[in-house]
Design an enzyme around this catalytic site. Sequence first.
Site, PDB file in Angstrom:
ATOM      1  N   SER B 114       1.395  -1.342  -0.042  1.00 17.27           N
ATOM      2  CA  SER B 114       0.009  -0.080   0.079  1.00 17.27           C
ATOM      3  C   SER B 114       1.298   1.257  -0.207  1.00 17.27           C
ATOM      4  O   SER B 114       0.431   2.432  -0.954  1.00 17.27           O
ATOM      5  CB  SER B 114      -0.691  -0.012   1.303  1.00 17.27           C
ATOM      6  OG  SER B 114      -1.675  -0.987   1.644  1.00 17.27           O
ATOM      7  N   HIS B 175      -0.778   4.957   8.783  1.00 18.49           N
ATOM      8  CA  HIS B 175      -1.092   3.580   8.300  1.00 18.49           C
ATOM      9  C   HIS B 175      -0.373   4.750   6.570  1.00 18.49           C
ATOM     10  O   HIS B 175      -0.578   5.304   6.539  1.00 18.49           O
ATOM     11  CB  HIS B 175      -1.700   2.982   8.302  1.00 18.49           C
ATOM     12  CG  HIS B 175      -2.103   2.588   8.397  1.00 18.49           C
ATOM     13  ND1 HIS B 175      -2.355   1.035   6.971  1.00 18.49           N
ATOM     14  CD2 HIS B 175      -1.240   0.987   8.687  1.00 18.49           C
ATOM     15  CE1 HIS B 175      -2.499  -0.418   6.993  1.00 18.49           C
ATOM     16  NE2 HIS B 175      -1.140  -0.231   8.567  1.00 18.49           N
ATOM     17  N   THR B 177      -1.611   4.481   3.160  1.00 14.98           N
ATOM     18  CA  THR B 177      -1.778   5.130   2.054  1.00 14.98           C
ATOM     19  C   THR B 177      -2.497   6.353   2.732  1.00 14.98           C
ATOM     20  O   THR B 177      -2.303   7.614   2.251  1.00 14.98           O
ATOM     21  CB  THR B 177      -3.598   4.431   1.686  1.00 14.98           C
ATOM     22  OG1 THR B 177      -3.160   2.753   1.899  1.00 14.98           O
ATOM     23  CG2 THR B 177      -3.982   4.807   0.947  1.00 14.98           C
ATOM     24  N   PHE B 284      -9.861   7.748  16.386  1.00 18.96           N
ATOM     25  CA  PHE B 284     -11.196   7.380  17.021  1.00 18.96           C
ATOM     26  C   PHE B 284     -10.767   6.718  18.027  1.00 18.96           C
ATOM     27  O   PHE B 284     -11.225   5.621  18.495  1.00 18.96           O
ATOM     28  CB  PHE B 284     -11.903   7.811  16.079  1.00 18.96           C
ATOM     29  CG  PHE B 284     -12.526   8.772  15.625  1.00 18.96           C
ATOM     30  CD1 PHE B 284     -13.619   9.977  16.397  1.00 18.96           C
ATOM     31  CD2 PHE B 284     -12.366   9.714  14.326  1.00 18.96           C
ATOM     32  CE1 PHE B 284     -13.599  10.896  16.322  1.00 18.96           C
ATOM     33  CE2 PHE B 284     -12.705  10.176  14.216  1.00 18.96           C
ATOM     34  CZ  PHE B 284     -13.498  11.514  15.161  1.00 18.96           C
ATOM     35  N   ASP B 333      -8.428  -4.347   3.922  1.00 24.60           N
ATOM     36  CA  ASP B 333      -7.158  -5.380   3.472  1.00 24.60           C
ATOM     37  C   ASP B 333      -7.082  -5.866   4.263  1.00 24.60           C
ATOM     38  O   ASP B 333      -6.257  -7.457   4.463  1.00 24.60           O
ATOM     39  CB  ASP B 333      -6.321  -3.971   3.658  1.00 24.60           C
ATOM     40  CG  ASP B 333      -4.880  -4.131   3.061  1.00 24.60           C
ATOM     41  OD1 ASP B 333      -4.516  -5.387   2.075  1.00 24.60           O
ATOM     42  OD2 ASP B 333      -4.011  -4.471   3.954  1.00 24.60           O
ATOM     43  N   HIS B 337      -6.591  -9.971   4.881  1.00 25.68           N
ATOM     44  CA  HIS B 337      -4.948 -10.659   5.524  1.00 25.68           C
ATOM     45  C   HIS B 337      -5.382 -11.457   6.478  1.00 25.68           C
ATOM     46  O   HIS B 337      -4.727 -12.932   7.371  1.00 25.68           O
ATOM     47  CB  HIS B 337      -4.827  -9.699   6.637  1.00 25.68           C
ATOM     48  CG  HIS B 337      -4.016  -8.582   5.427  1.00 25.68           C
ATOM     49  ND1 HIS B 337      -2.636  -8.959   4.462  1.00 25.68           N
ATOM     50  CD2 HIS B 337      -3.218  -7.013   5.126  1.00 25.68           C
ATOM     51  CE1 HIS B 337      -1.951  -8.391   3.371  1.00 25.68           C
ATOM     52  NE2 HIS B 337      -2.187  -7.378   4.263  1.00 25.68           N
ATOM     53  N   HIS B 375      -4.407  -2.049  -3.844  1.00 28.84           N
ATOM     54  CA  HIS B 375      -3.556  -3.965  -4.726  1.00 28.84           C
ATOM     55  C   HIS B 375      -5.108  -4.333  -4.447  1.00 28.84           C
ATOM     56  O   HIS B 375      -6.164  -4.626  -3.806  1.00 28.84           O
ATOM     57  CB  HIS B 375      -2.730  -4.180  -3.983  1.00 28.84           C
ATOM     58  CG  HIS B 375      -2.918  -4.001  -2.457  1.00 28.84           C
ATOM     59  ND1 HIS B 375      -3.609  -4.554  -1.758  1.00 28.84           N
ATOM     60  CD2 HIS B 375      -2.103  -2.944  -1.725  1.00 28.84           C
ATOM     61  CE1 HIS B 375      -3.367  -4.682  -0.538  1.00 28.84           C
ATOM     62  NE2 HIS B 375      -3.296  -3.674  -0.457  1.00 28.84           N
ATOM     63  N   HIS B 459      -1.612  -9.987  -0.377  1.00 30.91           N
ATOM     64  CA  HIS B 459      -1.791  -9.223  -1.553  1.00 30.91           C
ATOM     65  C   HIS B 459      -2.110  -9.880  -2.570  1.00 30.91           C
ATOM     66  O   HIS B 459      -1.133 -10.925  -2.733  1.00 30.91           O
ATOM     67  CB  HIS B 459      -1.140  -8.451  -1.850  1.00 30.91           C
ATOM     68  CG  HIS B 459      -0.866  -6.752  -0.235  1.00 30.91           C
ATOM     69  ND1 HIS B 459       0.268  -5.671   0.061  1.00 30.91           N
ATOM     70  CD2 HIS B 459      -1.794  -7.070   0.773  1.00 30.91           C
ATOM     71  CE1 HIS B 459      -0.406  -4.944   0.721  1.00 30.91           C
ATOM     72  NE2 HIS B 459      -1.419  -6.148   1.482  1.00 30.91           N
TER      73      HIS B 459
HETATM   74 ZN   LIG Z   1      -2.258  -5.261   3.306  1.00 29.68          ZN
END
Ligand SMILES: [Zn+2]
Lengths: 137, 497
Positions: B114, B175, B177, B284, B333, B337, B375, B459
């Site tokens: 990502s 994170h 993205t 949050f 995602d 996973h 992805h 992925h």
């Molecule tokens: Zn991932």
Amino acid sequence: MRVLLAFLCLSLGSVAIAAEPLHFRDLYGRGGDYSVIAKEKQGQKIRVRGYMAPPLKAQAAFFVLTKRPMSYCPFCESEADWPTDIMLVKTDEMVDVVPYNQPIYVTGQLEIGTQVDPDTGFLSKVRLVHAEFETAQ
Amino acid sequence: MNVNLVAKSVVTAIAASVMGGAMAADVVQKNDQWFKDGQATLQQKLNTPRINGMAKNVILFVGDGNGVTSNTAIRIYKGQKEGGTGEEYVLSYEQFPNLALAKTYNTNAQTPDSAGTASAFLTGVKTKAGVLSISENVDRGDCQAALKNEVTTILELAEQAGKSSGVITTARITHATPAAAYAHSADRNYEDDSALSDDQKAAGCKDIASQAITSNVDVLFGGGRRHFIPKTMKDGEGKSGKRTDGRDLTKEWVGQYKNASYIWNQAGFDALNTEKTGPVLGLFNSSHMEYEADRAKDKGGEPSLAEMTGKAIDILDNNKKGYFLLVESGRIDHAHHEGNAARALEDGSAFADAVQAAMDKTYQEDTLIVVTADHSHTLTMQGYAKRGNPILGLSVGVDGKGHPSDKPNLADDGKPYTTLSYINGPGAVKGERENLANVDVTDLDYIQQALLPMSSESHAGEDVAIYARGPKAWLMEGAVEQNYIFHVMGYAAGLVK
Ligand SMILES: [Zn+2]
């Protein structure tokens, strides 16, 4: 594992059938508090489906039950986060460890309330005691 | 020769469309509903004009890991939840007129991560896996080199043009993205200062959370509180921070901008005055926000992705010059996973709701909305299930006459199987495959069976879809490189010349 299973079938078969199947997650309410169901079922035999987390020590009469396999993504996480909704399973026999991703059914007496294990220092909020488990076939 | 051929076919096409009505043969199926629907779609597309003005606002939605299979499963899941058979359902962004396929590879990876993919669609250049908005000639982890090789993001360009900007995610705001929009880092894992060595700090390398509060972003909504507060401090939900430099970035944020606010729960979110507030930092959860399926159980209460999207637009559109907004559904995602399709589909449904919220609050004449995935995942949808079969359920097919059966399809091992499964992941077990006949495979915690044993499902490398609506959306067509997304957004909003 096979030994345990045989033992279960012979002596606890009827208990296992009598134990009420529950969803693991239903024992926890908002913010990791106990749910109404957890309070109601306290002291009763229940049966849940879950996964055995990799053991804290090699030979033990307990293990940590997780609702999903304790996996983490090397791309997403720099470290694995321990989920809040876990259950400590105490068995009468030494645990025959199964892979962390093998679904198992655990039957035992539900105990709630915060407890710190004197030997390991492990803090638990929900426990299944005098528990037996079998792998999902 | 080629030119002539093309010219000829164009002429033929024009002639056909001009004379269409008169030349068309009557077909026997013309009163069939499928036929009528097909004709209606055709007319609708013929009548859809290209929107060619400037995009005052650009909203980029990313469903992290939401590959084409995942998207199809979400469509059916949401359609079935709303009472239909599911297959025919149309997700919010599936109404968009323009579509392309993105090739997702990173410069050093066939199957991407990502960080590299987000860098591509946010900066217009592909780079290595694991790095954030720096060029490909830097080694992952070489933060000194990264300082000299930062590449400009679309969010930074929007800010330079006087627009407002926002970043929303259900993952940690630090994170991969979301971070690629406002930060530059030689490693996606430098989320707070504890991940940097003393040498790196001395060289001037900055952790991602500290970049978040100095990046000029007006709205930041997501998880990841732990990266903003010191180790010695507990947050509103009783969780400790991770910073070792003693800084409380939430406090710095509030002190740094006019009318700035920091919120951390549903109550604070609900109390936001969108017309009066300055920059807002909303964190949050200590780590990621909850999965949509678990959101109601969060201690402090969390807004949904749609609620965050709506509120962010209400804040950002106070700027007459417009805005750039990135919205990520970060945990489709994560559920994949985990090999846990149910949570992925629930988060995917919430993603579609968030896009709908943006569609409701904007006009396609001045707002370009792009929806994509970074992805894919190894999720597969297989077997011959009957129409309307529960997407999370056991595969149940049709009988010899084509009528719905009520007995599950059996594999050659004599056992039933689910429609959805993964090629790899935690669902793979050694030895015999579990007999699913008496297992509730639609349960929220069910882990789909998989082939290759891996603690984390991986992925996948095939193309992902891009959907677009609004000014210059028609430029989204064909099979394109993922970094092309940036170029369309930049052109549409006049940010790149
Ligand atoms: Zn991932």
